[in-house]
Structures are given as structure tokens and as C-alpha cells.
Design a protein around this motif. Structure first.
Motif, PDB file in Angstrom:
ATOM      1  N   HIS A  76      -5.198  -0.750   4.586  1.00 43.58           N
ATOM      2  CA  HIS A  76      -5.303  -1.175   5.989  1.00 43.58           C
ATOM      3  C   HIS A  76      -3.998  -1.749   6.546  1.00 43.58           C
ATOM      4  N   GLY A  77      -2.859  -1.366   5.955  1.00 41.82           N
ATOM      5  CA  GLY A  77      -1.601  -2.028   6.335  1.00 41.82           C
ATOM      6  C   GLY A  77      -0.831  -1.417   7.489  1.00 41.82           C
ATOM      7  N   PHE A  78      -1.065  -0.130   7.781  1.00 35.48           N
ATOM      8  CA  PHE A  78      -0.145   0.561   8.695  1.00 35.48           C
ATOM      9  C   PHE A  78      -0.039  -0.129  10.049  1.00 35.48           C
ATOM     10  N   LYS A  79      -1.160  -0.536  10.585  1.00 34.64           N
ATOM     11  CA  LYS A  79      -1.176  -1.117  11.939  1.00 34.64           C
ATOM     12  C   LYS A  79      -0.203  -2.282  12.076  1.00 34.64           C
TER      13      LYS A  79
ATOM     14  N   ARG B 100      -3.218   6.549  12.454  1.00 36.67           N
ATOM     15  CA  ARG B 100      -3.795   5.382  11.779  1.00 36.67           C
ATOM     16  C   ARG B 100      -4.497   4.536  12.848  1.00 36.67           C
ATOM     17  N   ILE B 101      -5.558   3.860  12.436  1.00 36.47           N
ATOM     18  CA  ILE B 101      -6.293   2.987  13.362  1.00 36.47           C
ATOM     19  C   ILE B 101      -5.495   1.710  13.595  1.00 36.47           C
TER      20      ILE B 101
ATOM     21  N   MET C 285       6.560   0.201   5.839  1.00 42.97           N
ATOM     22  CA  MET C 285       6.975  -1.203   5.708  1.00 42.97           C
ATOM     23  C   MET C 285       8.494  -1.336   5.575  1.00 42.97           C
TER      24      MET C 285
ATOM     25  N   SER D  76       1.979   6.592   1.210  1.00 43.29           N
ATOM     26  CA  SER D  76       0.852   6.051   1.975  1.00 43.29           C
ATOM     27  C   SER D  76       1.009   6.169   3.493  1.00 43.29           C
ATOM     28  N   SER D  77       2.198   6.517   3.980  1.00 45.99           N
ATOM     29  CA  SER D  77       2.451   6.335   5.424  1.00 45.99           C
ATOM     30  C   SER D  77       2.462   7.629   6.234  1.00 45.99           C
TER      31      SER D  77
ATOM     32  N   GLY E 165      12.593   1.549  -0.484  1.00 45.03           N
ATOM     33  CA  GLY E 165      11.389   2.280  -0.098  1.00 45.03           C
ATOM     34  C   GLY E 165      11.281   2.382   1.411  1.00 45.03           C
TER      35      GLY E 165
ATOM     36  N   PRO F 195       1.721  -4.381   1.295  1.00 42.27           N
ATOM     37  CA  PRO F 195       0.750  -4.523   2.374  1.00 42.27           C
ATOM     38  C   PRO F 195       0.012  -3.210   2.598  1.00 42.27           C
TER      39      PRO F 195
ATOM     40  N   VAL G 272      15.893   4.105  -6.838  1.00 43.64           N
ATOM     41  CA  VAL G 272      16.300   2.824  -7.416  1.00 43.64           C
ATOM     42  C   VAL G 272      15.691   2.721  -8.805  1.00 43.64           C
TER      43      VAL G 272
ATOM     44  N   GLU H 167      15.556   5.452  -0.096  1.00 49.86           N
ATOM     45  CA  GLU H 167      14.287   6.185  -0.240  1.00 49.86           C
ATOM     46  C   GLU H 167      14.459   7.260  -1.312  1.00 49.86           C
ATOM     47  N   GLN H 168      13.516   7.287  -2.253  1.00 47.90           N
ATOM     48  CA  GLN H 168      13.647   8.247  -3.363  1.00 47.90           C
ATOM     49  C   GLN H 168      13.400   9.691  -2.925  1.00 47.90           C
TER      50      GLN H 168
ATOM     51  N   HIS I  49       8.004  11.894   3.975  1.00 50.23           N
ATOM     52  CA  HIS I  49       7.380  12.700   2.915  1.00 50.23           C
ATOM     53  C   HIS I  49       5.884  12.370   2.816  1.00 50.23           C
TER      54      HIS I  49
ATOM     55  N   CYS J  77      -3.640  10.775   0.176  1.00 47.42           N
ATOM     56  CA  CYS J  77      -2.799   9.644   0.546  1.00 47.42           C
ATOM     57  C   CYS J  77      -3.128   8.524  -0.448  1.00 47.42           C
TER      58      CYS J  77
HETATM   59  C1  LIG Z   1      -5.981   7.815   3.756  1.00 55.04           C
HETATM   60  C2  LIG Z   1      -5.383   6.542   4.302  1.00 55.04           C
HETATM   61  C3  LIG Z   1      -5.817   6.061   5.520  1.00 55.04           C
HETATM   62  C4  LIG Z   1      -5.297   4.872   6.026  1.00 55.04           C
HETATM   63  N1  LIG Z   1      -5.719   4.444   7.243  1.00 55.04           N
HETATM   64  C5  LIG Z   1      -5.187   3.329   7.783  1.00 55.04           C
HETATM   65  C6  LIG Z   1      -5.533   2.940   9.103  1.00 55.04           C
HETATM   66  O1  LIG Z   1      -6.299   3.622   9.784  1.00 55.04           O
HETATM   67  N2  LIG Z   1      -4.966   1.816   9.604  1.00 55.04           N
HETATM   68  C7  LIG Z   1      -4.091   1.067   8.879  1.00 55.04           C
HETATM   69  O2  LIG Z   1      -3.628   0.034   9.395  1.00 55.04           O
HETATM   70  N3  LIG Z   1      -3.717   1.424   7.629  1.00 55.04           N
HETATM   71  C8  LIG Z   1      -4.229   2.538   7.070  1.00 55.04           C
HETATM   72  N4  LIG Z   1      -3.851   2.938   5.827  1.00 55.04           N
HETATM   73  C9  LIG Z   1      -2.919   2.107   5.024  1.00 55.04           C
HETATM   74  C10 LIG Z   1      -1.464   2.332   5.401  1.00 55.04           C
HETATM   75  O3  LIG Z   1      -1.184   3.685   5.623  1.00 55.04           O
HETATM   76  C11 LIG Z   1      -0.564   1.710   4.324  1.00 55.04           C
HETATM   77  O4  LIG Z   1      -0.896   0.319   4.263  1.00 55.04           O
HETATM   78  C12 LIG Z   1       0.909   1.852   4.598  1.00 55.04           C
HETATM   79  O5  LIG Z   1       1.255   3.167   4.920  1.00 55.04           O
HETATM   80  C13 LIG Z   1       1.703   1.375   3.371  1.00 55.04           C
HETATM   81  O6  LIG Z   1       3.087   1.625   3.598  1.00 55.04           O
HETATM   82  P1  LIG Z   1       4.193   1.291   2.516  1.00 55.04           P
HETATM   83  O7  LIG Z   1       5.495   1.387   3.217  1.00 55.04           O
HETATM   84  O8  LIG Z   1       3.828   0.013   1.835  1.00 55.04           O
HETATM   85  O9  LIG Z   1       4.032   2.428   1.384  1.00 55.04           O
HETATM   86  P2  LIG Z   1       4.630   3.926   1.338  1.00 55.04           P
HETATM   87  O10 LIG Z   1       4.421   4.605   2.633  1.00 55.04           O
HETATM   88  O11 LIG Z   1       4.078   4.598   0.141  1.00 55.04           O
HETATM   89  O12 LIG Z   1       6.174   3.683   1.179  1.00 55.04           O
HETATM   90  C14 LIG Z   1       6.776   3.323  -0.041  1.00 55.04           C
HETATM   91  C15 LIG Z   1       8.052   4.118  -0.146  1.00 55.04           C
HETATM   92  O13 LIG Z   1       8.867   3.637  -1.203  1.00 55.04           O
HETATM   93  C16 LIG Z   1       9.510   4.735  -1.792  1.00 55.04           C
HETATM   94  N5  LIG Z   1       9.931   4.312  -3.141  1.00 55.04           N
HETATM   95  C17 LIG Z   1       9.117   3.873  -4.103  1.00 55.04           C
HETATM   96  N6  LIG Z   1       9.822   3.547  -5.216  1.00 55.04           N
HETATM   97  C18 LIG Z   1      11.113   3.801  -4.925  1.00 55.04           C
HETATM   98  C19 LIG Z   1      12.323   3.685  -5.671  1.00 55.04           C
HETATM   99  N7  LIG Z   1      12.323   3.251  -6.954  1.00 55.04           N
HETATM  100  N8  LIG Z   1      13.490   4.048  -5.077  1.00 55.04           N
HETATM  101  C20 LIG Z   1      13.500   4.485  -3.791  1.00 55.04           C
HETATM  102  N9  LIG Z   1      12.371   4.624  -3.045  1.00 55.04           N
HETATM  103  C21 LIG Z   1      11.205   4.285  -3.598  1.00 55.04           C
HETATM  104  C22 LIG Z   1       8.433   5.796  -1.797  1.00 55.04           C
HETATM  105  O14 LIG Z   1       8.942   7.086  -1.983  1.00 55.04           O
HETATM  106  C23 LIG Z   1       7.801   5.585  -0.436  1.00 55.04           C
HETATM  107  O15 LIG Z   1       8.411   6.387   0.552  1.00 55.04           O
HETATM  108  C24 LIG Z   1      -4.335   4.141   5.294  1.00 55.04           C
HETATM  109  C25 LIG Z   1      -3.866   4.643   4.063  1.00 55.04           C
HETATM  110  C26 LIG Z   1      -4.373   5.834   3.577  1.00 55.04           C
HETATM  111  C27 LIG Z   1      -3.851   6.342   2.265  1.00 55.04           C
END
Ligand SMILES: Cc1cc2nc3c(=O)[nH]c(=O)nc-3n(C[C@H](O)[C@H](O)[C@H](O)COP(=O)(O)OP(=O)(O)OC[C@H]3O[C@@H](n4cnc5c(N)ncnc54)[C@H](O)[C@@H]3O)c2cc1C
Length: 378
Positions: free
Chosen positions: A343-346, A49-50, A14, A43-44, A10, A339, A173, A33-34, A39, A313
Motif C-alpha cells: 500500500h505504499g505507492f500513494k 495505483r489507488i 520511493m 513493485s512500482s 534503488g 514502504p 550495488v 538502479e540495477q 522495469h 508485482c
Molecule cells: C499488485 C500491486 C498493487 C499495488 N497497489 C497499490 C495501490 O493501489 N496503492 C498503493 O498505494 N500502493 C500499491 N501497491 C504498493 C506499491 O506499489 C509499493 O509500495 C511501491 O511500489 C514500493 O516501491 P519501492 O520503491 O519501495 O520498491 P520497487 O519499486 O521494487 O523499487 C526498488 C528498486 O530498487 C532496485 N534495487 C534493488 N536492489 C538494488 C541494488 N542492489 N542495486 C541497485 N538497485 C537495486 C530495484 O531494481 C527496484 O527498481 C501495490 C503493489 C503491488 C505489487
């Protein structure tokens, strides 16, 4: 079958953070990455993001403090501005928000982080852009800022590759298995063996765990949306004049200054629980847009309440909104990270550091002890 030291599953914020640190630590890493990096189905994605230290909980404030220098180091390394200085406001003007803002003030004081408490009158003099209630108050934190989200993800992925990581896009995966000291990762194209796998699959995490025969995480998926509103050329709403803000109340609202596309505003947890991450992907909800318009009309004198555009999102939400970052019980070669909870992006580059540490050493100096819930429960 190809072999790597680590496979990261993924490539959202993160996964890119983890691959970046592992590659920098000279490990042979495969990031899968799928879809395509950047894309808009997870969530990202998006403009911003704050970033803030201002948390009610000390652990998250500490993690943010540990993470800021890592963003700054990445900026140096890739020669791009990723974290814009804006300052931040935490605002409360009804009883449902006071406790949280009080707690933010306590945390910032305890950790010695810079902040200023503003009465409603002081707020009004300094930030006439926003209508605060007469009994309200706010805390201003100069260390808050705006992460340029799309650029952050691309920069971490790009630098991971520069440090030697391999990235495969459009590769899904289907299963991951731990067999003692190593893991096997099976995709729609190939099989890989590695010492450990890091699952950063966002809202798809439970699909992968279930298909692999592991217990699922206690998370629900929520489809959220944000909208952009025209600031009518008001320079007081642009970066440098108007900070990022969180309005603590029954329905928490948050927003950003105008970075060129209008002011961005959203409700935290206003969304709809869904069963699958693909459900209604990208479809905006008219009722939610209407509620945001009403909020804009009530709170901002100079913003056009008709939304210009919006985007959806996903939140992957735990019951207590704490992250889960841990090895799977009885399968320590598989580390799972959820995460999000909105609130995880930061923390992404700090959590990437923590994931690399856990994969390499089983422990980390990053402030994530409270997220290691899976093995603690064993
Ligand atoms: C509207 C909104 C506002 C936000 N605002 C804030 C903010 O202001 N400040 C802050 O700190 N956080 C904020 N967040 C939270 C933050 O954006 C998320 O915590 C963070 O982006 C999570 O990232 P991730 O990598 O865990 O998930 P994702 O970005 O979803 O990444 C997971 C990835 O795994 C891939 N994947 C999944 N399964 C498979 C598989 N089987 N094979 C291959 N690839 C796969 C997916 O395609 C995806 O690309 C916000 C979120 C949203 C939705």
C-alpha cells in the motif's frame, strides 16, 4: 572514487521520490538502479495505483493528506496529469469487513475528510455496476483517485535529473558501508563516497543488507498479480462513472475503473511467498486468475469474467503491514525504507520528502513516526 552528498539505492517509486526532493533541495545526489527505470520486476510498475485518504489508521490517512499536495506540485512542475480524480469506495458486506470500514469512517470523520456513508440500497441506486450484499454498506470518499504509476515514477526521475541529480541505470550495488560520518557504496562498476545512503531497494533490501553485514529487516516477499477484464463497452465502468474501490472481506479485493484497457482487479495478499524477487517473475498463476474470474462473475453484471491479461508485482511485507522507514541502528548514515506491504505507492512522493528530511535533518514533519521502528528498538 566519486563523491556525492547522498546516494540513493534503488529507483522504484520511493528512490525516485527521495532523489527528487534531495536534488530539489540542492544536494548532489546519485540514484543507482540495477535495471532500467520503469522495469517490471519490482513493485512500482503498471498503469495505476489507488490514492486514498480512507485508511483505518489515522497515521496513514494523515500521511496521504500531506502527500496529495506534493503530487499536485509535481504535476505542475512537469506539466502532466499524474493523479486522476475518480473518488473511492470502501465496501463491506460481511462481518469480516465491517470493522475495517467502520474504522475508515471514524478516521475520515476525525480528520474532517469528506466522505459519505451509503447503505446497500443507496449504494445500489448510485452504483448498480457492483452487486453489494443486502446487509452491506460503503463509504464514498471524493478525495480518492488514481495515480498513473509508470508516469509518476518517470516524472519523479525526470524532475530529479532536471534539479541536478545523477542517475545510473544497470548498476548493481553490491555493498554499502557506514564508517562514522560517511558511507561507501560499492557497485559492479565503481565505488562512491557520500554523507549518507538511502536504501530503497524494495524486495531486494535484505539481500543488500545481508551482503553488507547489517541485520536484515523482518520482511517477506509476496508475488501478487492483477488482471484486466473487458468492460464490454459499459460506460458506467469508465473513469468518472465508477470509482476506485476496496472490498473489505476475508480476501480483500480492489479495483479500478476502465482507463482504456479494461477494468483492473486484484486480491490484496492473495499471492505466494517467495524466497527471491526474481522467482517466477512475470509468471501468472492460473488458480489466482480463476479466483478473480469467479469474483468478477459474482460481483459485476457487465464485465466479461474471462481475463484479458494480467501482470505480476511484488509486495515486501512486514509482520504488521506497517512500513519501516528509519536509520540503521548504530549506523545512522544509512537510512532504510521499506514502504510497501502492498500500500505504499500513494505516499511515494511524501515518503521521498520524509527520506530527504531524515537524511538532511534527522527528523521530518511527515506522518511517519510509527514507521521508525529500527532505532526505537535500540
Ligand atoms: C499488485 C500491486 C498493487 C499495488 N497497489 C497499490 C495501490 O493501489 N496503492 C498503493 O498505494 N500502493 C500499491 N501497491 C504498493 C506499491 O506499489 C509499493 O509500495 C511501491 O511500489 C514500493 O516501491 P519501492 O520503491 O519501495 O520498491 P520497487 O519499486 O521494487 O523499487 C526498488 C528498486 O530498487 C532496485 N534495487 C534493488 N536492489 C538494488 C541494488 N542492489 N542495486 C541497485 N538497485 C537495486 C530495484 O531494481 C527496484 O527498481 C501495490 C503493489 C503491488 C505489487
Amino acid at each position: 572514487m566519486q563523491t556525492f552528498d547522498f546516494v540513493v539505492i534503488g529507483a522504484g517509486a520511493m528512490g525516485c521520490g527521495a532523489a527528487y526532493h534531495l536534488a530539489k533541495d540542492r544536494q548532489r545526489v546519485l540514484l543507482l538502479e540495477q535495471f532500467q527505470i520503469g522495469h517490471a520486476r519490482g513493485s512500482s510498475h503498471g498503469e495505476s495505483r489507488i490514492f486514498r485518504f480512507a485508511y483505518p489508521q489515522t497515521e496513514y490517512a494523515q500521511l496521504a493528506m500531506q502527500t496529495k499536495p506534493l503530487w499536485q506540485a509535481l504535476e505542475e512542475e512537469c506539466g502532466q496529469r499524474l493523479l486522476l480524480d475518480s473518488g473511492g469506495l470502501d465496501i463491506a458486506d460481511d462481518p469480516s469487513g465491517f470493522a475495517q470500514v467502520n474504522q475508515v469512517v471514524n478516521t475520515l470523520s476525525k480528520l474532517g475528510a469528506r466522505h459519505e456513508v451509503l447503505s446497500a440500497a443507496q449504494f445500489g441506486e448510485r452504483f448498480a455496476q457492483f452487486r453489494i450484499g443486502p446487509d452491506g454498506y460503503a463509504v464514498y470518499s471524493p478525495d480518492a483517485g488514481i495515480l498513473r504509476a509508470d508516469q509518476c515514477v518517470r516524472a519523479m526521475a525526470h524532475m530529479a535529473v532536471r534539479h541536478g541529480s545523477t542517475i545510473h541505470e544497470s548498476e548493481v550495488v553490491s555493498r554499502v558501508h557506514s564508517d562514522g560520518d560517511s558511507v561507501e557504496v560499492i557497485t559492479n562498476r565503481d565505488r562512491y563516497r557520500a554523507r549518507k545512503a538511502i536504501v530503497t531497494a524494495g524486495a531486494w533490501v535484505n539481500q543488500l543488507l545481508a551482503a553488507s553485514g547489517y541485520p536484515v529487516l523482518p520482511v517477506r516477499i509476496e508475488r501478487e498479480q492483477v488482471a484486466y477484464f473487458d468492460a464490454r463497452g459499459d460506460r458506467n465502468l469508465s473513469l468518472g462513472q465508477w470509482p476506485v474501490w476496496i472490498h473489505y472481506r476475508r480476501q480483500i479485493a480492489y479495483g479500478f475503473p476502465d482507463l482504456g484497457n479494461g477494468v483492473k482487479v486484484g486480491f490484496h495478499h492473495a499471492g505466494h511467498y517467495i524466497n527471491h524477487p526474481d522467482e517466477n517473475c512475470g509468471v501468472l498463476d492460473d488458480g489466482d486468475l480463476q479466483a478473480l474470474s469467479t469474483y468478477i462473475r459474482e460481483r459485476f453484471a457487465n464485465v466479461d469474467p474471462t481475463p484479458r491479461n494480467g501482470l505480476t508485482c511484488l509486495y515486501t511485507v512486514t509482520p504488521d503491514e506497517d512500513f519501516i522507514i528509519d536509520a540503521l541502528p548504530h549506523s545512522p548514515s544509512i537510512i532504510v525504507a521499506s514502504p510497501c506491504s502492498g500500500h505504499g505507492f500513494k505516499f511515494a512522493i511524501g515518503i521521498g520528502r520524509a527520506l530527504a528530511d531524515l537524511a538532511l535533518h534527522g527528523t521530518t514533519a511527515m506522518s511517519i513516526a510509527h514507521t521508525r521502528k529500527l532505532t526505537a528498538a535500540c
